[in-house]
Design a protein around this motif. Structure first.
Motif, PDB file in Angstrom:
ATOM      1  N   PRO A 273       0.833  -1.216   0.000  1.00 31.88           N
ATOM      2  CA  PRO A 273       0.000   0.000   0.000  1.00 31.88           C
ATOM      3  C   PRO A 273       0.861   1.258   0.000  1.00 31.88           C
ATOM      4  O   PRO A 273       1.897   1.296   0.673  1.00 31.88           O
ATOM      5  CB  PRO A 273      -0.780  -0.111   1.314  1.00 31.88           C
ATOM      6  CG  PRO A 273      -0.818  -1.557   1.636  1.00 31.88           C
ATOM      7  CD  PRO A 273       0.485  -2.115   1.125  1.00 31.88           C
TER       8      PRO A 273
ATOM      9  N   SER B 256      -3.760   2.360   5.175  1.00 34.42           N
ATOM     10  CA  SER B 256      -3.975   0.925   5.010  1.00 34.42           C
ATOM     11  C   SER B 256      -3.276   0.136   6.109  1.00 34.42           C
ATOM     12  O   SER B 256      -3.873  -0.744   6.723  1.00 34.42           O
ATOM     13  CB  SER B 256      -3.447   0.455   3.653  1.00 34.42           C
ATOM     14  OG  SER B 256      -4.242   0.963   2.604  1.00 34.42           O
TER      15      SER B 256
ATOM     16  N   LEU C 283      -5.374  -1.848   8.995  1.00 35.50           N
ATOM     17  CA  LEU C 283      -5.248  -3.303   9.104  1.00 35.50           C
ATOM     18  C   LEU C 283      -4.790  -3.690  10.508  1.00 35.50           C
ATOM     19  O   LEU C 283      -5.289  -4.647  11.100  1.00 35.50           O
ATOM     20  CB  LEU C 283      -4.248  -3.826   8.064  1.00 35.50           C
ATOM     21  CG  LEU C 283      -4.162  -5.348   7.953  1.00 35.50           C
ATOM     22  CD1 LEU C 283      -5.473  -5.936   7.460  1.00 35.50           C
ATOM     23  CD2 LEU C 283      -3.029  -5.783   7.038  1.00 35.50           C
TER      24      LEU C 283
ATOM     25  N   MET D   2      -4.328  -3.697   1.010  1.00 35.46           N
ATOM     26  CA  MET D   2      -4.305  -3.740   2.476  1.00 35.46           C
ATOM     27  C   MET D   2      -4.364  -5.183   2.956  1.00 35.46           C
ATOM     28  O   MET D   2      -3.547  -5.610   3.768  1.00 35.46           O
ATOM     29  CB  MET D   2      -5.478  -2.935   3.047  1.00 35.46           C
ATOM     30  CG  MET D   2      -5.549  -2.992   4.557  1.00 35.46           C
ATOM     31  SD  MET D   2      -6.928  -2.032   5.249  1.00 35.46           S
ATOM     32  CE  MET D   2      -8.251  -3.249   5.185  1.00 35.46           C
TER      33      MET D   2
END
Lengths: 367, 367
Positions: free
Chosen positions: A106, B110, B114, B142
């Motif tokens: 990402p 991201s 997460l 992600m």
């Protein structure tokens, strides 16, 4: 140097269609245009009606188009990294890793797209670069990268130099660098490469801050969530120093009072644009504004040395949503999930903030 | 452990509305639900009809909601980094940088989202976590992070250990680490912290690969660009090992032949869902499928040791769009702007690929 134009708005409001129309319009006026998209999916080609690849190709006179593919850009950048390594490092080890196997993490698509845009800009091949991206916070973070990265380098370099850790490590830096690197630098071992990066970041920051170089337009329908998103992005754009030039109102419903929308986006000009149907791009192209009007839009930041004031244009936010702090050496503004450290001119640097108040849509900070 | 559910599709197809309806439906069945959004804008609160903050708060019985704010998550993570630094480093220097001044770089939202999902999952407080995200390649990157990061660590560690650079640096590692760190490790100085990270990444990879733990549903309207995007995301999801359980067809137009859509997404079940009007969520909630059917959907990867074959489910891509290479020590598959290095079982590791062919929507690789 190119004029770089992007569009912000909620998904499904027609941003990509508008980007294509703007590119066609500029091309029809004889400008050399590059239309870029960061969307790797099939929609861009469907809307443009032409196949597009990872390298720019001419889709109509004066108009080149390119679809950034992160995996391909990463491969290319990795080759550059390997070349740089081979130049400076005695026994390079990156060379044993192939660009073709690197996975995409990402954030890489933003970093690599911005770098590609920088290179196309520097090439001198284009008068206008139209950037079709996610059109949301992701686009803003991408354009905010030069400023944020400069801050990280500035801040951590200083902290490191001042720290015990820096002093502890310094005796090792010379022997390591001479053992590993092909050159024997004296003094500040990393001054040269760091300076190169800093110059690029400064150029990026200056371009984003200049509406003759980079500008954004909002795209919205008359749907209330689309309007709210456009307003939010308008305010958030200021936090990365990006000027928003106006609003494009897609397919306005007849029942809607345009006055309501005008009020929400004052003082920006609002342009109603028609639906594109099939191959008939001309009505949409003709309805587009001259994007140079971005130069008349309010500037994200104005510094008044005489008054010892900094004025931040933050439309769409009220005082409760804006946080002003002075933890580090700079003044930090937080709004709309963006944090901005304001690099003050030397006259104001290090001074404590005396007060801050909202005046219209602007936050006035007094030192 | 929670069941983690997310929705993929083109912007404006109603993903967030569906995510809210799914959360309400689970909560009405007595499940403890956390509804998360990565969209920092105002739309989530408008659709939910309730204010939402950066910490989970109860919005109705059994249903908590949270709006991830990257700047706030970054501050929190920075405090953890500083604690870790203080534990291991003699004279920490991160402590002089404040979480409140850190700018947000692309990709951080991201990584931090997460990590927040991982923590809520591990807390045991929720049976179901609904993830409302960008719903595109960004969401996939992600969820692909644990696998890609594992690969980077695995690959670069090995290359570094085998390299002249590794051998050149090793005499310096011991004196630096004892000068800087509070502990004197012997042997592999970084084994302990690396192992911790590896364990977390392995847990993440295993969760994403298990449709009883993590699943995605496609959301589309009958618009052709929305359908094409959903198909593209369906294929791309396989590249991060994520199972797609089915398709939600929002507001199907009467004129559309559902058969055409069914053909495009076979063998996935397609569920037509109605428009939500105002506060009337019940018709939409009732129309949602049982998301456990994801367990019956085709698996992204199947390994057949007896046949020495690896089968990759790659719907929506044809052979021309898929690139299979073996530059590094693993087999690399490139499709849909994602690159995946397949970590093979020891029986197949290091073997050259003998052949690859498409069978239906699957790529069969023979060793």
């Amino acid at each position: 140097m190119s004029f770089i134009l992007t569009f912000l708005g909620k998904g499904g409001t027609g941003r990509t269609t508008v980007a294509i129309a703007a590119a066609k319009q500029y091309a029809s006026q004889g400008k050399r245009v590059l239309l870029t998209t960061q969307d790797p999916g099939p929609v861009f080609e469907m809307l443009l009606g032409k196949p597009v690849g990872a390298e720019p190709q001419t889709v109509e006179p004066n108009l080149n188009a390119v679809q950034f593919q992160t995996a391909a850009l990463l491969e290319k950048s990795w080759e550059q990294v390997k070349q740089l390594e081979a130049e400076y490092v005695r026994t390079p080890f990156f060379k044993n890793v192939y660009g073709q196997e690197l996975g995409v993490l990402p954030g890489l698509e933003s970093a690599l797209s911005l770098n590609a845009i920088r290179e196309y800009d520097a090439s001198g091949d284009y008068d206008v670069i139209i950037v079709d991206g996610p059109g949301d916070q992701t686009t803003l973070r991408m354009l905010g990268m030069p400023e944020v990265l400069s801050w990280y380098i500035r801040r951590f370099r200083q902290v490191f130099a001042d720290s015990d850790l820096g002093r502890t490590l310094s005796p090792f830096i010379q022997p390591i660098s001479s053992a590993v690197l092909t050159v024997n630098w004296s003094g500040d071992n990393f001054a040269e490469p760091t300076q190169q990066v800093n110059n690029q970041l400064d150029e990026g920051k200056n371009a984003v801050a200049d509406p003759r170089r980079v500008a954004a337009y909002l795209v919205t329908t008359s749907d209330e969530t689309a309007i709210a998103t456009a307003r939010y992005l308008w305010g958030s754009a200021q936090q990365v120093g990006l000027t928003v030039g106006g609003v494009l109102l897609n397919q306005p419903s007849l029942s809607m009072k345009t006055a309501t929308i005008e009020e929400q986006f004052a003082p920006l000009p609002i342009q109603s644009i028609p639906f594109r149907s099939g191959e008939h791009w001309q009505p949409l192209m003709s309805a587009l504004p001259s994007f140079t009007e971005a130069e008349q839009a309010p500037q994200p930041i104005t510094i008044d040395l005489a008054q010892q004031q900094v004025k931040l244009f933050l439309p769409g936010f009220d005082k409760k949503q804006v946080k002003l702090t002075q933890y580090g050496p700079e003044v930090t503004i937080e709004a709309g999930d963006q944090r901005r450290n304001i690099f003050l001119p030397s006259e104001l640097r290090g001074k404590p903030v005396k007060g801050a108040k909202f005046q219209g849509s602007s936050l006035i900070i007094s030192f």
